[in-house]
Design a protein around this motif. Structure first.
Motif, PDB file in Angstrom:
ATOM      1  N   LEU A 111      47.888  19.358  28.569  1.00  0.00           N
ATOM      2  CA  LEU A 111      47.146  20.313  27.758  1.00  0.00           C
ATOM      3  C   LEU A 111      46.234  21.158  28.642  1.00  0.00           C
ATOM      4  CD1 LEU A 111      46.010  17.920  24.859  1.00  0.00           C
ATOM      5  CD2 LEU A 111      47.931  19.540  24.816  1.00  0.00           C
ATOM      6  N   PRO A 112      45.830  22.331  28.173  1.00  0.00           N
ATOM      7  CA  PRO A 112      44.827  23.096  28.919  1.00  0.00           C
ATOM      8  C   PRO A 112      43.558  22.278  29.119  1.00  0.00           C
ATOM      9  CG  PRO A 112      45.815  24.455  27.211  1.00  0.00           C
ATOM     10  CD  PRO A 112      46.304  23.053  26.976  1.00  0.00           C
ATOM     11  N   VAL A 113      42.870  22.519  30.234  1.00  0.00           N
ATOM     12  CA  VAL A 113      41.683  21.753  30.596  1.00  0.00           C
ATOM     13  C   VAL A 113      40.459  22.676  30.531  1.00  0.00           C
ATOM     14  CG1 VAL A 113      40.533  20.400  32.376  1.00  0.00           C
ATOM     15  CG2 VAL A 113      43.035  20.270  32.116  1.00  0.00           C
ATOM     16  N   VAL A 114      39.434  22.223  29.801  1.00  0.00           N
ATOM     17  CA  VAL A 114      38.157  22.931  29.778  1.00  0.00           C
ATOM     18  C   VAL A 114      37.119  22.027  30.421  1.00  0.00           C
ATOM     19  CG1 VAL A 114      36.327  23.890  28.341  1.00  0.00           C
ATOM     20  CG2 VAL A 114      38.722  24.299  27.756  1.00  0.00           C
ATOM     21  N   ALA A 115      36.507  22.516  31.501  1.00  0.00           N
ATOM     22  CA  ALA A 115      35.486  21.742  32.210  1.00  0.00           C
ATOM     23  C   ALA A 115      34.100  22.127  31.702  1.00  0.00           C
ATOM     24  CB  ALA A 115      35.576  22.009  33.716  1.00  0.00           C
ATOM     25  N   LEU A 116      33.220  21.127  31.652  1.00  0.00           N
ATOM     26  CA  LEU A 116      31.838  21.412  31.265  1.00  0.00           C
ATOM     27  C   LEU A 116      30.885  20.594  32.113  1.00  0.00           C
ATOM     28  CD1 LEU A 116      30.276  19.065  29.369  1.00  0.00           C
ATOM     29  CD2 LEU A 116      32.061  19.724  27.793  1.00  0.00           C
ATOM     30  N   CYS A 117      29.686  21.125  32.258  1.00  0.00           N
ATOM     31  CA  CYS A 117      28.601  20.415  32.921  1.00  0.00           C
ATOM     32  C   CYS A 117      27.330  20.741  32.149  1.00  0.00           C
ATOM     33  CB  CYS A 117      28.495  20.810  34.392  1.00  0.00           C
ATOM     34  SG  CYS A 117      28.060  22.543  34.633  1.00  0.00           S
ATOM     35  N   ARG A 118      26.184  20.591  32.755  1.00  0.00           N
ATOM     36  CA  ARG A 118      24.942  20.860  32.029  1.00  0.00           C
ATOM     37  C   ARG A 118      24.756  22.355  31.745  1.00  0.00           C
ATOM     38  NH1 ARG A 118      19.805  22.404  33.301  1.00  0.00           N
ATOM     39  NH2 ARG A 118      18.156  21.710  31.872  1.00  0.00           N
ATOM     40  N   SER A 119      24.980  23.215  32.760  1.00  0.00           N
ATOM     41  CA  SER A 119      24.662  24.629  32.613  1.00  0.00           C
ATOM     42  C   SER A 119      25.851  25.564  32.781  1.00  0.00           C
ATOM     43  CB  SER A 119      23.602  25.030  33.648  1.00  0.00           C
ATOM     44  OG  SER A 119      24.144  24.913  34.962  1.00  0.00           O
ATOM     45  N   GLY A 120      26.995  25.046  33.205  1.00  0.00           N
ATOM     46  CA  GLY A 120      28.157  25.897  33.437  1.00  0.00           C
ATOM     47  C   GLY A 120      28.398  26.230  34.888  1.00  0.00           C
ATOM     48  N   LYS A 121      27.515  25.792  35.781  1.00  0.00           N
ATOM     49  CA  LYS A 121      27.678  26.111  37.203  1.00  0.00           C
ATOM     50  C   LYS A 121      28.652  25.157  37.879  1.00  0.00           C
ATOM     51  CE  LYS A 121      24.714  29.473  36.933  1.00  0.00           C
ATOM     52  NZ  LYS A 121      24.490  29.405  35.465  1.00  0.00           N
ATOM     53  N   ARG A 122      28.420  23.865  37.722  1.00  0.00           N
ATOM     54  CA  ARG A 122      29.331  22.895  38.339  1.00  0.00           C
ATOM     55  C   ARG A 122      30.714  22.939  37.699  1.00  0.00           C
ATOM     56  NH1 ARG A 122      25.765  17.624  37.741  1.00  0.00           N
ATOM     57  NH2 ARG A 122      24.884  18.932  36.082  1.00  0.00           N
ATOM     58  N   SER A 123      30.782  23.238  36.413  1.00  0.00           N
ATOM     59  CA  SER A 123      32.094  23.327  35.762  1.00  0.00           C
ATOM     60  C   SER A 123      32.873  24.530  36.271  1.00  0.00           C
ATOM     61  CB  SER A 123      31.933  23.394  34.242  1.00  0.00           C
ATOM     62  OG  SER A 123      31.165  24.504  33.854  1.00  0.00           O
ATOM     63  N   ALA A 124      32.165  25.589  36.694  1.00  0.00           N
ATOM     64  CA  ALA A 124      32.849  26.722  37.317  1.00  0.00           C
ATOM     65  C   ALA A 124      33.506  26.284  38.625  1.00  0.00           C
ATOM     66  CB  ALA A 124      31.865  27.860  37.569  1.00  0.00           C
ATOM     67  N   LEU A 125      32.765  25.496  39.424  1.00  0.00           N
ATOM     68  CA  LEU A 125      33.336  24.958  40.656  1.00  0.00           C
ATOM     69  C   LEU A 125      34.507  24.032  40.340  1.00  0.00           C
ATOM     70  CD1 LEU A 125      33.403  24.405  43.679  1.00  0.00           C
ATOM     71  CD2 LEU A 125      31.578  22.707  43.344  1.00  0.00           C
ATOM     72  N   ALA A 126      34.348  23.209  39.336  1.00  0.00           N
ATOM     73  CA  ALA A 126      35.430  22.298  38.954  1.00  0.00           C
ATOM     74  C   ALA A 126      36.684  23.073  38.553  1.00  0.00           C
ATOM     75  CB  ALA A 126      34.974  21.402  37.805  1.00  0.00           C
ATOM     76  N   THR A 127      36.512  24.159  37.844  1.00  0.00           N
ATOM     77  CA  THR A 127      37.647  24.984  37.437  1.00  0.00           C
ATOM     78  C   THR A 127      38.373  25.533  38.653  1.00  0.00           C
ATOM     79  OG1 THR A 127      36.542  25.590  35.371  1.00  0.00           O
ATOM     80  CG2 THR A 127      38.309  27.036  36.114  1.00  0.00           C
ATOM     81  N   ASN A 128      37.621  25.991  39.641  1.00  0.00           N
ATOM     82  CA  ASN A 128      38.256  26.502  40.857  1.00  0.00           C
ATOM     83  C   ASN A 128      38.964  25.390  41.630  1.00  0.00           C
ATOM     84  OD1 ASN A 128      37.548  29.180  40.475  1.00  0.00           O
ATOM     85  ND2 ASN A 128      35.597  28.974  41.541  1.00  0.00           N
ATOM     86  N   ILE A 129      38.384  24.189  41.626  1.00  0.00           N
ATOM     87  CA  ILE A 129      39.036  23.059  42.289  1.00  0.00           C
ATOM     88  C   ILE A 129      40.373  22.753  41.616  1.00  0.00           C
ATOM     89  CG2 ILE A 129      38.896  20.563  42.712  1.00  0.00           C
ATOM     90  CD1 ILE A 129      35.856  20.949  43.086  1.00  0.00           C
ATOM     91  N   LEU A 130      40.373  22.736  40.302  1.00  0.00           N
ATOM     92  CA  LEU A 130      41.618  22.464  39.564  1.00  0.00           C
ATOM     93  C   LEU A 130      42.669  23.529  39.859  1.00  0.00           C
ATOM     94  CD1 LEU A 130      40.127  21.365  36.127  1.00  0.00           C
ATOM     95  CD2 LEU A 130      41.132  19.884  37.884  1.00  0.00           C
ATOM     96  N   ARG A 131      42.243  24.773  39.949  1.00  0.00           N
ATOM     97  CA  ARG A 131      43.184  25.852  40.246  1.00  0.00           C
ATOM     98  C   ARG A 131      43.738  25.712  41.665  1.00  0.00           C
ATOM     99  NH1 ARG A 131      39.732  31.023  38.950  1.00  0.00           N
ATOM    100  NH2 ARG A 131      41.680  32.199  39.098  1.00  0.00           N
ATOM    101  N   GLU A 132      42.880  25.306  42.595  1.00  0.00           N
ATOM    102  CA  GLU A 132      43.342  25.091  43.971  1.00  0.00           C
ATOM    103  C   GLU A 132      44.424  24.020  44.031  1.00  0.00           C
ATOM    104  OE1 GLU A 132      39.967  24.082  46.293  1.00  0.00           O
ATOM    105  OE2 GLU A 132      38.950  26.012  45.974  1.00  0.00           O
ATOM    106  N   HIS A 133      44.341  23.061  43.111  1.00  0.00           N
ATOM    107  CA  HIS A 133      45.321  21.971  43.082  1.00  0.00           C
ATOM    108  C   HIS A 133      46.505  22.279  42.170  1.00  0.00           C
ATOM    109  CE1 HIS A 133      43.347  18.733  45.435  1.00  0.00           C
ATOM    110  NE2 HIS A 133      42.237  19.388  45.128  1.00  0.00           N
ATOM    111  N   GLY A 134      46.647  23.526  41.734  1.00  0.00           N
ATOM    112  CA  GLY A 134      47.846  23.940  41.031  1.00  0.00           C
ATOM    113  C   GLY A 134      47.768  23.972  39.522  1.00  0.00           C
ATOM    114  N   LEU A 135      46.641  23.586  38.930  1.00  0.00           N
ATOM    115  CA  LEU A 135      46.515  23.663  37.482  1.00  0.00           C
ATOM    116  C   LEU A 135      46.199  25.110  37.097  1.00  0.00           C
ATOM    117  CD1 LEU A 135      45.898  20.582  38.192  1.00  0.00           C
ATOM    118  CD2 LEU A 135      44.825  20.499  35.935  1.00  0.00           C
TER     119      LEU A 135
END
Length: 349
Positions: free
Chosen positions: A309-333
């Motif tokens: 399924l599509p993945v939505v990342a979240l953190c407290r303010s949206g900053k770390r989840s932005a990094l997490a999203t880029n990490i997931l994209r780097e790994h092919g998601l």
């Protein structure tokens, strides 16, 4: 005035954003079709409303975003009247003043690269946007699209070099990483028209150039005569998995809370906060369960994130989840996004 210089690496094109912080109105000079999402994201983040898109000429190396931006924002399109491009709301003539509330420009006809080249001078003559007429230590070619080196020489020396030495020069292109110059600098040091060069020197230089034609000329020129309208009105496609995806100016795909709530059962929610944060500020029950992987561990544990399924990342303010999203994209998601505003954006209680 709020000012930004933006760059398209594929065509080495500069796009310029000029906005008024009081009225909130803005204009764009020479926007690139493929950079529309970037430009709209910047406008939104800066709280500006796009009112006008202006092209310096009918470009041969990229397609303008004018028509597309008009569809998305309702802005008007301006370019030189002599071009006679379709869908133009404001055909510009030499000496005409125009702009948006709080930002006024003067149009100066500077043909020679093409018949329809115009330069735009800020009302206080502190800046000039020269298109391809005058580049940094160079100028636009004059061997196609009605180009004429004699005409270009007079455009530069009479229309542009008549501006104050301190007037900052912002061209439509640079191929060596240079971002701005000044009229004084170009009058003194321009390799083609500066210093003691006269018309014969300039024309001899330009006639001796042997440049290949721009790779996209067959596509770009006809498209730009339509103000960038694509065949059959084909707009850039939204990702199939999300019809409300926003790409931030930083390049991060985001979704808002409303879209998350409407599609919660169709998503994997990834909480990338630290374990102590889970305990102190648990997710509201209406969000259901979330996969919990701290962002610092995500590179090593990305295999734990299901790719069904599509993945939505979240953190407290949206900053770390932005990094997490880029990490997931780097790994092919590919079907991934960050929740805008993070946990702080969630209704509590």
């Amino acid at each position: 005035m709020l000012f930004r210089q933006l760059f398209d690496a594929a065509s080495s094109t500069y796009t310029y954003l000029l906005g008024d912080t009081v009225s909130g109105e803005a204009l764009l000079i020479d926007p690139v079709f493929e950079q529309t999402t970037r430009d709209l994201s910047l406008l939104q983040e800066l709280g500006l409303t796009l009112k006008l898109v202006v092209d310096t000429h009918a470009h041969a190396d990229h397609v303008t975003a004018a028509w597309l931006l008009k569809q998305k924002t309702g802005c008007q399109i301006a370019s030189a009247a002599v071009i006679n491009a379709e869908y133009v709301d404001l055909p510009l003539h030499h000496g005409q003043r125009f702009g948006v509330q709080g930002v006024e420009l003067e149009a100066r006809a500077t043909p020679g690269h093409t018949d329809g080249c115009m330069s735009y001078v800020l009302s206080d003559q502190s800046m000039v946007f020269t298109g391809d007429a005058l580049l940094i230590r160079g100028c636009g070619r004059s061997d196609f699209q009605q180009g004429n080196p004699h005409t270009l020489y007079h455009s530069i020396t009479e229309q542009l070099f008549s501006l104050p030495d301190s007037c900052e020069v912002y061209p439509a292109h640079d191929y060596n990483g240079r971002t701005q110059s000044s009229i004084g600098e170009e009058r003194a040091f321009n390799a083609r028209v500066g210093g003691e060069a006269n018309e014969n020197d300039f024309v001899g230089y330009m006639d001796a150039l042997r440049l290949p034609h721009p790779k996209r000329i067959a596509e770009a020129v006809p498209a730009n005569l339509r103000s960038g309208r694509p065949p059959e009105d084909q707009l850039p496609l939204q990702p199939e998995w999300c019809d409300d995806l926003r790409i931030t100016y930083a390049g991060v795909p985001e979704i808002n809370l409303e879209w998350l709530m409407a599609h919660r059962k169709e998503l994997t929610l990834l909480d990338v906060r630290e374990p102590n944060e889970y305990e102190q500020e648990p997710l509201p029950t209406y969000l259901g369960n979330a996969l919990q992987i701290p962002v610092g561990n995500l590179h090593d544990r990305v295999a734990e994130v299901p790719n069904v399924l599509p993945v939505v990342a979240l953190c407290r303010s949206g900053k770390r989840s932005a990094l997490a999203t880029n990490i997931l994209r780097e790994h092919g998601l590919t079907h991934v996004a960050s929740l805008h505003g993070g946990w702080l954006a969630l209704p509590q209680g």
